[in-house]
Design an enzyme around this catalytic site. Sequence first.
Site, short mmCIF file in Angstrom:
data_model
loop_
_atom_site.label_atom_id
_atom_site.label_comp_id
_atom_site.label_asym_id
_atom_site.label_seq_id
_atom_site.Cartn_x
_atom_site.Cartn_y
_atom_site.Cartn_z
N HIS A 236 1.02 -1.35 -0.04
CA HIS A 236 -0.24 0.10 0.03
C HIS A 236 0.99 1.32 -0.18
CE1 HIS A 236 -3.15 2.67 -0.25
NE2 HIS A 236 -2.49 3.34 0.76
N TYR A 240 1.88 5.21 -2.44
CA TYR A 240 2.24 6.70 -2.17
C TYR A 240 3.59 7.04 -2.50
CZ TYR A 240 -2.36 6.43 0.08
OH TYR A 240 -3.76 6.18 -0.12
N HIS A 387 -9.14 1.04 -11.45
CA HIS A 387 -8.70 1.70 -10.45
C HIS A 387 -7.22 2.23 -10.52
CE1 HIS A 387 -7.89 3.55 -6.57
NE2 HIS A 387 -7.15 2.52 -6.17
N PHE A 388 -6.27 1.37 -10.82
CA PHE A 388 -4.86 1.84 -10.73
C PHE A 388 -4.28 2.16 -12.22
CE2 PHE A 388 -3.95 -3.07 -10.75
CZ PHE A 388 -3.35 -3.18 -11.88
N HIS A 389 -5.27 2.06 -13.16
CA HIS A 389 -4.80 2.73 -14.47
C HIS A 389 -5.12 4.22 -14.32
CE1 HIS A 389 -3.77 -1.33 -15.80
NE2 HIS A 389 -2.98 -0.41 -16.93
N ARG A 450 -10.10 -10.13 -12.63
CA ARG A 450 -8.94 -9.37 -13.04
C ARG A 450 -7.96 -10.64 -13.27
NH1 ARG A 450 -5.78 -6.83 -7.98
NH2 ARG A 450 -4.05 -6.71 -9.50
N ARG A 451 -6.89 -10.15 -14.01
CA ARG A 451 -5.62 -11.27 -14.33
C ARG A 451 -6.21 -12.34 -14.97
NH1 ARG A 451 -2.28 -10.58 -8.68
NH2 ARG A 451 -1.05 -8.78 -9.51
FE1 HAS Z 1 -5.49 2.20 -4.57
C1 HAS Z 1 -6.00 -1.29 -4.80
C2 HAS Z 1 -7.76 2.40 -1.94
C3 HAS Z 1 -5.10 5.59 -4.02
C4 HAS Z 1 -2.72 2.09 -6.58
N1 HAS Z 1 -4.67 0.72 -5.51
C5 HAS Z 1 -4.81 -0.64 -5.47
C6 HAS Z 1 -3.98 -1.36 -6.46
C7 HAS Z 1 -2.87 -0.24 -6.90
C8 HAS Z 1 -3.55 1.01 -6.41
C9 HAS Z 1 -1.90 -0.66 -7.96
O1 HAS Z 1 -9.10 0.05 0.13
C10 HAS Z 1 -3.99 -2.70 -6.83
C11 HAS Z 1 -2.98 -3.46 -6.15
C12 HAS Z 1 -3.49 -5.02 -6.53
O2 HAS Z 1 -2.65 -5.12 -7.51
O3 HAS Z 1 -4.06 -5.85 -5.79
N2 HAS Z 1 -6.39 3.70 -3.20
C13 HAS Z 1 -7.24 3.51 -2.21
C14 HAS Z 1 -7.48 4.88 -1.67
C15 HAS Z 1 -6.78 5.69 -2.17
C16 HAS Z 1 -6.00 5.06 -3.22
C17 HAS Z 1 -8.36 4.76 -0.45
N3 HAS Z 1 -4.21 3.68 -5.31
C18 HAS Z 1 -4.37 5.15 -4.94
C19 HAS Z 1 -3.12 5.78 -5.65
C20 HAS Z 1 -2.40 4.52 -6.21
C21 HAS Z 1 -3.02 3.23 -5.99
C22 HAS Z 1 -2.76 6.96 -5.42
C23 HAS Z 1 -1.28 4.51 -7.30
C24 HAS Z 1 -0.50 5.65 -7.54
N4 HAS Z 1 -6.75 0.80 -3.58
C25 HAS Z 1 -7.40 1.11 -2.48
C26 HAS Z 1 -7.91 -0.36 -2.18
C27 HAS Z 1 -7.29 -1.35 -2.90
C28 HAS Z 1 -6.75 -0.47 -4.08
C29 HAS Z 1 -8.83 -0.53 -0.99
C30 HAS Z 1 -7.72 -2.82 -2.75
C31 HAS Z 1 -8.78 -3.26 -3.83
C32 HAS Z 1 -8.90 -4.69 -3.68
O4 HAS Z 1 -9.73 -5.13 -3.13
O5 HAS Z 1 -8.02 -5.42 -4.34
C33 HAS Z 1 -6.84 7.28 -1.79
O6 HAS Z 1 -5.52 7.58 -1.64
C34 HAS Z 1 -7.41 8.04 -2.90
C35 HAS Z 1 -7.39 9.36 -2.37
C36 HAS Z 1 -7.47 10.55 -3.61
C37 HAS Z 1 -8.48 11.56 -3.75
C38 HAS Z 1 -8.17 12.15 -4.87
C39 HAS Z 1 -8.04 13.61 -4.72
C40 HAS Z 1 -7.83 14.33 -5.98
C41 HAS Z 1 -6.90 15.26 -6.34
C42 HAS Z 1 -6.89 15.72 -7.81
C43 HAS Z 1 -7.37 17.15 -7.78
C44 HAS Z 1 -7.26 17.77 -9.39
C45 HAS Z 1 -6.73 18.70 -9.85
C46 HAS Z 1 -6.68 19.17 -11.14
C47 HAS Z 1 -5.55 19.36 -8.86
C48 HAS Z 1 -9.29 11.97 -2.65
C49 HAS Z 1 -5.57 15.48 -5.58
C50 HAS Z 1 -7.33 20.46 -11.32
C51 HAS Z 1 -7.48 20.53 -12.68
C52 HAS Z 1 -7.83 21.56 -13.22
C53 HAS Z 1 -7.81 21.89 -14.75
C54 HAS Z 1 -8.22 22.83 -12.45
CU CU Z 2 -4.14 0.11 -0.86
#
Ligand code: HAS
Ligand code: CU
Length: 563
Positions: A236, A240, A387-389, A450-451
């Site tokens: 996990h 980050y 999700h992870f793409h 998946r996979r």
């Molecule tokens: Fe995730 C599974 C929960 C974030 C990557 N995640 C994965 C896997 C990967 C991955 C690779 O709770 C698969 C692993 C595997 O192979 O089995 N993930 C979360 C949560 C967050 C989260 C709560 N994940 C990420 C990030 C990743 C990533 C970042 C990669 C870099 N994830 C999970 C969970 C699983 C999971 C379960 C397990 C699922 C399962 O059952 O297998 C949080 O950190 C997300 C918080 C993000 C936000 C978004 C804020 C928005 C922002 C953008 C603002 C926009 C702007 C643009 C600035 C709240 C910061 C403005 C533009 C203008 C034009 C004005």
């Molecule tokens: Cu995670």
Amino acid sequence: MTLTDPATRVAIEPAYELTQWERRFIGGHLFVAIVALGIGSMFGPLQAFEFSGLDLYPYIEPLFKSYYQGLTLHGVLNALVWTTFFIVGFTNFTTIKGLGRPLVKPIINVIGFWTMVIGLLMTAAPLLLNKATVLYTFYPPLKASWAFYLGLALVVVGSWIEGLGFYMTLHEWRKTHKGVRSPFIAFGGIVNAAMWQIATLGVAVEILTMLLPWAWGFTDGTDPELARTYFWFTGHPLVYFWLLPAYISWYGMLPKQAGGKLFSDSLARLAFWMFLIVSVPVGFHHQFLDPGIPQAWKWIHAVLTYSVFFPSMLTAFTVIASLEYAARKRGGTGLIGWVRALPWDDPSVAAQLLAAILFAFGGIGGLTNASYNINLVIHNTAWVPGHFHLTVATAVTLSFIGITYWMVPMLTGKALWGRRVALAQAWTWFVGMIIFSNAMHMLGLLGAPRRTPLGDALYVPEEWNGHLLRVSIGGAILLVSVLLFLLIMYKTVRGPSVPPEEVPQAPIAESLRHPQLTPVWLDRFKPWLIVAGVLVVLAYGPQLFDMITNMNLNSPGTDFTPW
Ligand code: HAS
Ligand code: CU
């Protein structure tokens, strides 16, 4: 002007020109990263095409044996190698440029880099020989050649050694800058390195105490549940580790590129500290369906996962505020209309803005995953790669690509080749990924695993077909995008040198408020490291103790290659 005068809104560090050696050293990291991305990305479309029945694997069979070998190469090269080499190279840059001084002992970083390269080569051999077709999570009882495990361990150790070089450099800088806040980009990179150091203890123990002895035949079997727990201890926070360098750019560079300033240095640092303390103790949210982990521990990690949501919300707020400030300075107006005033014609900016927009959706999906009852629906389905793409393959990768659009010209003294091509590259990534990942999410909700080479599966219901086709279409657009990226990099590096005044400078954003006004507790490592350590021990200690004392090395593993 004095350093502590809040009225001065200028960068407190003197401009530091990277030496030729520093440019080449950072460039060496980026080179390995981009080659890995180039090779790894070729397998993605193969999988995506297979989904709609166009299976190209038989044509490359003499080289690659199966869908699973391709999927392993795709995951390892893109998710592990491209990211790690880019990040370590970028952190060299943020440390040197941020602190305005050379590395204190460059030899340490050189040793770290070559350790990573040797590790990578050791990993590559069994991967290419189909002796490590275990996917990027390398869960036992799938068994890989020992060289794969040892190679991965060396990559991790190499990154630790480079981390040591960063800490020592910050320590040295502090001696001559008593009472001065560390510059944000250097600070962010070093917090990430420290987080990585804690996080990778999980895989280090997994590989050294379980997988290597097993692969070498010292033990007859392994304990898959304990191995998975060690893996997700690292797995996990790994996400980050990928994300924070993109955040360094969104907070500390993108505002400058957009013509503005960082809205709040304090909020930016607070977000990084929150990542340091809550990134690790949440790993069980990948193991909600593992039978060997008690419900209470799953619940605790689920609650902590919600807390790791906050620093990203804080980031959304601060980065959008910084961008709005920049856009209004450029004449932008309206509640939302200011967005148009951002420099969308700059490929580096466009790539990062598009990456951040898709991250909002990836983040919402993350919260869905973290919710135990919904996780039961989506776990191990195509939703998860969907999700992870959006996260690692877009928020992170497209941001890193955006960074290379100024960084590679800066390091090489060349001009970016094909500005319009680079814009097309960013937009094709954005569009391709929307199509691809939306279809994957939908497939997951419909129960597609998946996979799995779904093109071969006999159980595919008709309602999946349209989505499977969209996965292939998205994959084809992404293939075009990645080829454009490789072309741009090649042409840029091979292009003629330009006069020094035309070489892009590193965009380093000033903070709206002078960084000296940031509270000192937001610039002290020790208290945060202690909290991080205590939280990890509380959240993992009892369960790991239980699993280690009841360890069962009774799973013999796959000594054959099932595919
Ligand atoms: Fe995730 C599974 C929960 C974030 C990557 N995640 C994965 C896997 C990967 C991955 C690779 O709770 C698969 C692993 C595997 O192979 O089995 N993930 C979360 C949560 C967050 C989260 C709560 N994940 C990420 C990030 C990743 C990533 C970042 C990669 C870099 N994830 C999970 C969970 C699983 C999971 C379960 C397990 C699922 C399962 O059952 O297998 C949080 O950190 C997300 C918080 C993000 C936000 C978004 C804020 C928005 C922002 C953008 C603002 C926009 C702007 C643009 C600035 C709240 C910061 C403005 C533009 C203008 C034009 C004005
Ligand atoms: Cu995670």
